[in-house]
Design a protein around this motif. Structure first.
Motif, short mmCIF file in Angstrom:
data_model
loop_
_atom_site.label_atom_id
_atom_site.label_comp_id
_atom_site.label_asym_id
_atom_site.label_seq_id
_atom_site.Cartn_x
_atom_site.Cartn_y
_atom_site.Cartn_z
N ARG A 126 0.70 -1.03 0.31
CA ARG A 126 0.24 -0.27 0.08
C ARG A 126 0.97 1.29 -0.03
O ARG A 126 1.63 0.89 0.45
CB ARG A 126 -1.20 0.05 1.72
CG ARG A 126 -1.43 -0.84 1.18
CD ARG A 126 -2.77 -0.57 0.12
NE ARG A 126 -4.03 -1.09 -0.16
CZ ARG A 126 -4.44 -2.73 -0.40
NH1 ARG A 126 -3.40 -2.88 -0.84
NH2 ARG A 126 -5.82 -3.79 0.01
N PRO A 129 0.88 7.64 2.01
CA PRO A 129 0.82 8.96 2.33
C PRO A 129 2.21 9.55 3.15
O PRO A 129 2.37 11.46 2.74
CB PRO A 129 -0.26 8.87 2.75
CG PRO A 129 -0.40 8.14 3.44
CD PRO A 129 -0.19 7.08 2.75
N SER A 158 -2.82 5.08 -6.90
CA SER A 158 -3.36 5.95 -7.93
C SER A 158 -2.68 5.80 -9.68
O SER A 158 -1.61 5.90 -9.42
CB SER A 158 -3.65 7.22 -6.95
OG SER A 158 -2.04 7.65 -6.97
N THR A 161 0.20 8.45 -8.80
CA THR A 161 0.97 8.08 -8.49
C THR A 161 2.22 7.31 -9.07
O THR A 161 3.21 6.69 -8.40
CB THR A 161 0.88 7.13 -7.36
OG1 THR A 161 0.37 8.12 -6.09
CG2 THR A 161 1.78 5.99 -6.23
N ASP A 323 -9.16 2.96 2.66
CA ASP A 323 -8.64 5.16 3.06
C ASP A 323 -7.49 4.91 2.44
O ASP A 323 -6.42 5.12 2.13
CB ASP A 323 -9.11 4.76 3.95
CG ASP A 323 -10.50 6.01 4.39
OD1 ASP A 323 -10.81 6.78 3.98
OD2 ASP A 323 -10.46 6.19 5.42
N LYS A 327 -3.96 5.28 -3.20
CA LYS A 327 -3.18 6.75 -3.58
C LYS A 327 -2.07 7.17 -4.01
O LYS A 327 -1.53 5.48 -4.92
CB LYS A 327 -2.83 5.95 -1.95
CG LYS A 327 -3.53 5.84 -0.64
CD LYS A 327 -4.19 7.05 -0.23
CE LYS A 327 -4.90 7.38 0.94
NZ LYS A 327 -5.98 7.73 0.53
#
Length: 327
Positions: A126, A129, A158, A161, A323, A327
């Motif tokens: 993952r 951030p 994303s 990214t 969430d 990212k």
């Protein structure tokens, strides 16, 4: 078995891989003896692309695979991941750490558990951030130079990214959830994957066990799927009805519903390599035969129309886990 290219690497991998997570993590009914037999059966069937992660069972899955890999390393294209820190109390949304320091520790521990000197495809599980993606990928690239990683991948990243990461080092694959029930990567993310010549590695292509002939919605206590909206309340009832109709479609074609779901994914692009997970040989054999099924345009439309009749499928994760994605 049929084979597809892994990104622009020149490596040929089986058109479907083997997702190994469920052998050691999240689901009930674990049986190491049957799992090991399934791994050996995968070799017999020509399924040479295996997927694991340090997160799965807090290293237990890598340990399991290491028992087979040590004698068959040259037969397997191995994928593993780092970046999620295991917390038994929170198997869906644990801590993320994409720092070079954690990468160094996690990679070397994975290599020990897997009993190998290198990992073919190593993903950031993952995106963190708190750590610039350029920093994480730069550190991973150093291990490529050392020969401990052959190729770099991202998971649930994303489009922005992916583009940033690819400027630092070639990203060979994106692993994201993609199935008849989860199509959110279509559009911008999938466009970037195709633009960069990457492979897309869909996980949970069978809806975490929904695409089966006997899906009843009954799940044993302790199974992480009980935490997922798709397996709860009105969403579950919607999905049970959906699976009944898809099963009817599959029976008319004299195939398994799992094979329809995988064949649908394979039809979406030659760079798509699903990794259906199983810990049992009988399901592995069913999944392997999916590569022989070619859906017609009309059949694809019919399958997608069935899905559209049952829109209340629910989110794939609870919000805390969602969430951490895209990212």
């Amino acid at each position: 078995m049929k084979y597809r290219s892994l990104g622009s690497t020149g490596i040929k991998i089986s058109s479907i891989g083997l997702g190994c997570m469920g052998m050691s993590h999240a689901y009930t009914g674990q049986d190491d003896r049957e799992s090991l037999a399934t791994l050996h059966k995968a070799i017999d069937l020509g399924i040479n692309f295996w997927d694991t992660a340090d997160f799965y069972g807090n290293g237990a899955n890598e340990l399991l695979l290491g028992n087979v890999l040590k004698e068959n390393r040259d037969k397997i294209v191995l994928a593993s991941k780092f970046g999620l820190k295991y917390e038994k109390s929170n198997l869906l949304a644990s801590k993320i750490d994409g720092s070079p320091q954690w990468l160094n520790e996690a990679l070397h521990e994975s290599l020990k558990r897997l009993q190998t000197e290198y990992i073919d495809l190593y993903y950031l599980h993952r995106v963190d951030p708190q750590v610039p993606i350029e920093e994480t990928i730069g550190a991973m690239a150093d291990f490529v130079k050392q020969g401990k990683i052959r190729y770099i991948g991202l998971s649930e990243a994303s489009a922005q990214t992916i583009l940033k990461a690819n400027k630092i080092h070639t990203i060979s694959a994106l692993q994201s959830e993609y199935s008849l029930l989860s199509r959110n990567i279509e559009g911008e993310i999938l466009d970037v994957v195709n633009q960069l010549g990457m492979s897309l590695i869909p996980y949970s292509p069978l809806g975490r066990g929904m695409f089966t002939e006997d899906f009843s919605g009954k799940i044993e206590e302790g199974d992480a799927r009980l935490l997922l909206p798709r397996f709860q309340g009105k969403n579950l009832e919607n999905n049970k009805n959906l699976m009944r109709e898809l099963n009817d479609f599959a029976k008319k074609r004299n195939v398994h519903v799992a094979q329809i779901a995988i064949a649908w994914l394979l039809s979406k692009g030659d760079n798509i390599i699903p990794i259906p997970g199983t810990k049992k040989r009988k399901y592995l054999e069913i999944n392997a035969k999916s590569v022989e099924i070619e859906l017609t345009t009309n059949e694809i439309i019919e399958v997608e129309n069935i899905i559209s009749k049952y829109p209340d499928t629910g989110e794939r994760y609870p919000q805390s886990a969602l969430d951490l994605t895209n990212k």
